[in-house]
Design a protein around this motif. Structure first.
Motif, PDB file in Angstrom:
ATOM      1  N   LEU A 223     -14.150   0.344 -10.310  1.00 30.46           N
ATOM      2  CA  LEU A 223     -14.859   1.663  -9.893  1.00 30.46           C
ATOM      3  C   LEU A 223     -13.446   2.632  -9.543  1.00 30.46           C
ATOM      4  O   LEU A 223     -13.525   3.732 -10.115  1.00 30.46           O
ATOM      5  N   VAL A 224     -12.360   1.802  -8.808  1.00 31.00           N
ATOM      6  CA  VAL A 224     -11.256   2.569  -8.824  1.00 31.00           C
ATOM      7  C   VAL A 224     -10.459   2.948  -9.883  1.00 31.00           C
ATOM      8  O   VAL A 224     -10.017   4.016  -9.986  1.00 31.00           O
ATOM      9  N   SER A 225     -10.607   1.952 -10.979  1.00 35.96           N
ATOM     10  CA  SER A 225      -9.988   2.431 -12.293  1.00 35.96           C
ATOM     11  C   SER A 225     -10.624   3.332 -12.909  1.00 35.96           C
ATOM     12  O   SER A 225     -10.128   4.512 -13.335  1.00 35.96           O
ATOM     13  N   ASP A 226     -11.843   3.471 -13.040  1.00 37.41           N
ATOM     14  CA  ASP A 226     -12.678   4.612 -13.523  1.00 37.41           C
ATOM     15  C   ASP A 226     -12.424   5.917 -12.925  1.00 37.41           C
ATOM     16  O   ASP A 226     -12.356   6.771 -13.569  1.00 37.41           O
ATOM     17  N   ILE A 296       5.531   3.968  -6.081  1.00 35.16           N
ATOM     18  CA  ILE A 296       4.425   3.099  -5.625  1.00 35.16           C
ATOM     19  C   ILE A 296       3.689   3.975  -4.287  1.00 35.16           C
ATOM     20  O   ILE A 296       4.323   4.598  -3.584  1.00 35.16           O
ATOM     21  N   HIS A 297       2.422   4.002  -4.370  1.00 36.41           N
ATOM     22  CA  HIS A 297       1.624   4.829  -3.553  1.00 36.41           C
ATOM     23  C   HIS A 297       0.730   3.872  -2.870  1.00 36.41           C
ATOM     24  O   HIS A 297      -0.282   3.219  -3.535  1.00 36.41           O
ATOM     25  N   LYS A 298       0.802   3.646  -1.461  1.00 32.99           N
ATOM     26  CA  LYS A 298      -0.241   3.050  -0.843  1.00 32.99           C
ATOM     27  C   LYS A 298      -1.504   3.944  -0.577  1.00 32.99           C
ATOM     28  O   LYS A 298      -1.218   5.165  -0.055  1.00 32.99           O
ATOM     29  N   LEU A 299      -2.549   3.462  -0.620  1.00 34.10           N
ATOM     30  CA  LEU A 299      -3.705   4.536  -0.482  1.00 34.10           C
ATOM     31  C   LEU A 299      -4.121   4.361   0.951  1.00 34.10           C
ATOM     32  O   LEU A 299      -3.516   3.397   1.780  1.00 34.10           O
ATOM     33  N   GLU A 300      -4.536   5.361   1.247  1.00 31.81           N
ATOM     34  CA  GLU A 300      -4.742   5.713   3.042  1.00 31.81           C
ATOM     35  C   GLU A 300      -5.720   4.645   3.571  1.00 31.81           C
ATOM     36  O   GLU A 300      -6.613   4.097   2.896  1.00 31.81           O
ATOM     37  N   ALA A 301      -5.280   4.168   4.884  1.00 31.55           N
ATOM     38  CA  ALA A 301      -6.364   3.176   5.423  1.00 31.55           C
ATOM     39  C   ALA A 301      -7.620   3.679   5.554  1.00 31.55           C
ATOM     40  O   ALA A 301      -8.034   4.923   5.679  1.00 31.55           O
ATOM     41  N   GLY A 302      -8.542   2.969   4.977  1.00 31.18           N
ATOM     42  CA  GLY A 302      -9.985   3.341   5.149  1.00 31.18           C
ATOM     43  C   GLY A 302     -10.454   3.808   3.732  1.00 31.18           C
ATOM     44  O   GLY A 302     -11.692   4.188   3.773  1.00 31.18           O
ATOM     45  N   THR A 315     -10.748   8.610  -3.018  1.00 35.50           N
ATOM     46  CA  THR A 315      -9.558   8.043  -3.830  1.00 35.50           C
ATOM     47  C   THR A 315      -8.991   8.806  -4.823  1.00 35.50           C
ATOM     48  O   THR A 315      -7.823   8.786  -4.937  1.00 35.50           O
ATOM     49  N   ALA A 316      -9.812   9.650  -5.409  1.00 36.20           N
ATOM     50  CA  ALA A 316      -9.392  10.771  -6.458  1.00 36.20           C
ATOM     51  C   ALA A 316      -8.540  11.793  -5.799  1.00 36.20           C
ATOM     52  O   ALA A 316      -7.369  12.012  -6.407  1.00 36.20           O
TER      53      ALA A 316
END
Length: 325
Positions: A223-226, A296-302, A315-316
């Motif tokens: 889903l996250v790749s899509d 490099i990017h870390k997605l926000e917690a949660g 996510t987007a």
């Protein structure tokens, strides 16, 4: 879904409800109001018709993605599995402090579920083993697909609409799906305007097994790749992935296959951030293109990578912001 293989990579969380068993967070649309009283029949991912006397108000959700969807539709679950973990990993639709924890996602307590007197239990297809018939002795069960790497956006829409019909919130679901589509289109336009469409990316999470760092890439169809590809990026991971979740498995050496200097890494982590601790002194990791270029990017917690429309939007937004900065 899921951490590790969807099972081994998390820490937990929970919450219950007010006297009537629901907390409405938004005004009910007229069509939802009209549907809020009569009997409801839904056909779930098993192909089974599930009959309810009325749209469910007291809901127990046994997966975080499903709990998010229920809460985002304005019906707060009376119970959920691993509420503590949900509160750490999924902040797209917060659960209130009243939501009761009914146990682990892979081993919930039937007694705890039944004790909440729910109208329905919503759970993922992969848990549909001995658990479903145990619960169905006491309460109707609606089973979702949860993931399908061959058609994950279509699957998400089907699951979300299934849940919305179950709880009498179909017009709200349509609204949120339209918002998701608009956000993805807006993001793609921004990426194209910046001239970075087609940027290769790796999406991953990871964990420590003793002193060894294992990395789980999100391949095409996850889903996250899509989501990332919907806003104009290109998944750089071509290794083997499973057919349901689109998840792979590798070690640091496996990442050396990624040679394009334009590659960007997005990753998720909670307490144990192996990308800044376990790999900090790893010579192979330090030579990878996205480490050298500091992309490099870390997605926000949660940010839950297996969630509903709210998680997709969350996510987007982060992907687009990072890639167009």
């Amino acid at each position: 879904m899921r951490l590790l293989t969807p099972a081994a990579f998390v820490a937990a969380t929970a919450l219950l409800l007010s006297a009537c068993g629901t907390t409405e967070n938004a005004a009910v649309a007229p069509s939802d109001t009209a549907a809020a009283s009569g009997p409801v029949t839904v056909t779930d991912a098993r192909g089974k018709a599930v009959n309810l006397k009325a749209p469910a108000k007291r809901v127990v959700a046994l997966e975080w993605g499903e709990a998010e969807m229920v809460a985002s539709l304005g019906v707060m679950p009376v119970g959920a599995a691993d509420v503590a973990g949900y509160n750490v990993w999924d902040k797209a639709a917060p659960l209130t402090a009243e939501v009761k924890d009914v146990g682990k996602r892979n081993e919930p307590s039937v007694d705890a579920i039944v004790g909440l007197n729910p109208d329905v239990v919503i759970m993922a297809e992969e848990r549909d083993s001995t658990l479903v018939p145990q619960i169905e002795k006491y309460v109707p069960v609606v089973v979702t697909k949860a993931s399908d790497a061959s058609r994950n956006f279509d699957r998400l829409r089907e699951d979300f609409k299934l849940i919305a019909k179950t709880v009498g919130k179909e017009s709200e679901a349509d609204k949120q799906l339209s918002e998701m589509d608009a956000k993805l289109a807006e993001g793609k336009k921004a990426v194209e305007a910046k001239g970075v469409a087609g940027t290769p990316f790796l999406m991953a999470d990871g964990y420590l097994e003793g002193s060894t760092v294992s990395i789980r890439p999100f391949g095409k169809g996850s889903l996250v790749s899509d989501t990332a590809e919907a806003v104009g990026l290109k998944n750089a991971w071509t290794g083997k992935v499973d057919p349901q979740w689109g998840l792979g498995q590798t070690d640091v050496e496996g990442l050396t296959a990624l040679t394009d200097p334009k590659t960007v890494l997005f990753y998720s982590a909670a307490e144990e951030d192996v990308f800044t601790t376990g790999l900090a002194q790893n010579a192979v990791y330090q030579r990878l293109p996205f480490v050298v270029s500091k992309k490099i990017h870390k997605l926000e917690a949660g940010t839950w990578t297996f969630g509903g429309p709210k998680s997709v939007i969350m996510t987007a937004d982060q992907i687009v912001k990072a890639i167009t900065a």
